[in-house]
Design a protein around this motif. Sequence first.
Motif, PDB file in Angstrom:
ATOM      1  N   LYS A   1     -30.116  41.157  30.609  1.00  0.00           N
ATOM      2  CA  LYS A   1     -29.198  41.629  31.782  1.00  0.00           C
ATOM      3  C   LYS A   1     -27.708  41.775  31.014  1.00  0.00           C
ATOM      4  CE  LYS A   1     -31.127  39.547  35.843  1.00  0.00           C
ATOM      5  NZ  LYS A   1     -31.000  38.874  36.960  1.00  0.00           N
ATOM      6  N   VAL A   2     -27.052  42.834  31.518  1.00  0.00           N
ATOM      7  CA  VAL A   2     -25.772  43.150  30.926  1.00  0.00           C
ATOM      8  C   VAL A   2     -24.606  42.515  31.774  1.00  0.00           C
ATOM      9  CG1 VAL A   2     -24.209  44.952  30.084  1.00  0.00           C
ATOM     10  CG2 VAL A   2     -26.550  45.345  29.859  1.00  0.00           C
ATOM     11  N   SER A   3     -23.691  41.763  31.088  1.00  0.00           N
ATOM     12  CA  SER A   3     -22.704  41.309  31.718  1.00  0.00           C
ATOM     13  C   SER A   3     -21.544  41.957  31.867  1.00  0.00           C
ATOM     14  CB  SER A   3     -22.103  40.011  30.818  1.00  0.00           C
ATOM     15  OG  SER A   3     -20.967  39.371  31.394  1.00  0.00           O
ATOM     16  N   ARG A   4     -20.931  42.227  33.170  1.00  0.00           N
ATOM     17  CA  ARG A   4     -20.090  43.306  33.412  1.00  0.00           C
ATOM     18  C   ARG A   4     -18.743  42.604  32.610  1.00  0.00           C
ATOM     19  NH1 ARG A   4     -20.776  44.133  39.948  1.00  0.00           N
ATOM     20  NH2 ARG A   4     -22.697  45.203  39.814  1.00  0.00           N
ATOM     21  N   MET A   5     -18.314  41.483  32.725  1.00  0.00           N
ATOM     22  CA  MET A   5     -17.160  40.822  32.001  1.00  0.00           C
ATOM     23  C   MET A   5     -17.329  41.155  30.673  1.00  0.00           C
ATOM     24  SD  MET A   5     -14.428  39.209  32.704  1.00  0.00           S
ATOM     25  CE  MET A   5     -14.227  37.754  33.522  1.00  0.00           C
TER      26      MET A   5
ATOM     27  N   GLU B   1     -18.838  43.675  29.163  1.00  0.00           N
ATOM     28  CA  GLU B   1     -18.698  45.096  28.926  1.00  0.00           C
ATOM     29  C   GLU B   1     -17.384  45.563  29.288  1.00  0.00           C
ATOM     30  OE1 GLU B   1     -20.877  47.318  27.661  1.00  0.00           O
ATOM     31  OE2 GLU B   1     -22.062  45.394  27.483  1.00  0.00           O
ATOM     32  N   LYS B   2     -16.362  44.562  29.917  1.00  0.00           N
ATOM     33  CA  LYS B   2     -14.957  44.991  30.056  1.00  0.00           C
ATOM     34  C   LYS B   2     -14.308  44.558  29.122  1.00  0.00           C
ATOM     35  CE  LYS B   2     -14.681  44.621  35.302  1.00  0.00           C
ATOM     36  NZ  LYS B   2     -14.462  44.009  36.609  1.00  0.00           N
TER      37      LYS B   2
ATOM     38  N   LYS C   1     -15.399  44.388  26.072  1.00  0.00           N
ATOM     39  CA  LYS C   1     -15.706  45.331  24.982  1.00  0.00           C
ATOM     40  C   LYS C   1     -15.080  46.664  24.966  1.00  0.00           C
ATOM     41  CE  LYS C   1     -20.490  44.122  23.699  1.00  0.00           C
ATOM     42  NZ  LYS C   1     -21.763  44.338  23.653  1.00  0.00           N
ATOM     43  N   LYS C   2     -14.656  47.140  26.405  1.00  0.00           N
ATOM     44  CA  LYS C   2     -14.134  48.331  26.616  1.00  0.00           C
ATOM     45  C   LYS C   2     -12.530  48.172  26.424  1.00  0.00           C
ATOM     46  CE  LYS C   2     -15.576  51.436  29.630  1.00  0.00           C
ATOM     47  NZ  LYS C   2     -15.670  52.129  31.117  1.00  0.00           N
ATOM     48  N   LYS C   3     -12.036  47.088  26.634  1.00  0.00           N
ATOM     49  CA  LYS C   3     -10.752  47.008  26.657  1.00  0.00           C
ATOM     50  C   LYS C   3     -10.225  46.797  25.095  1.00  0.00           C
ATOM     51  CE  LYS C   3      -7.149  43.451  27.828  1.00  0.00           C
ATOM     52  NZ  LYS C   3      -6.767  41.909  28.365  1.00  0.00           N
TER      53      LYS C   3
END
Length: 79
Positions: A17-21, A23-24, A26-28
């Motif tokens: 499962k991919v953690s939304r936090m 991923e955020k 990583k994007k930030k």
Amino acid sequence: MCTKVETIEAPQLPPPKVSRMLEKMKKKHNIVTDPASDEKQKEVEYQPDLLAISTQYSKIAYDFFKRGLAHLQDSKAYV
């Protein structure tokens, strides 16, 4: 003499499962990972570590509240 040999296949695990936090974060911090690409892995080596960044922010918050609590305990209203 005959023996029956059974081969047991390992069950396939579902994709993680991919953690939304995560991923955020990583994007930030503009972190791009691709385990199959050596170029991306080399780029990631020089990017900030998410655990280090979160630990740094946690320490800043802890120190802030610790100083505030010490200041409150030194006040006449607390005594």
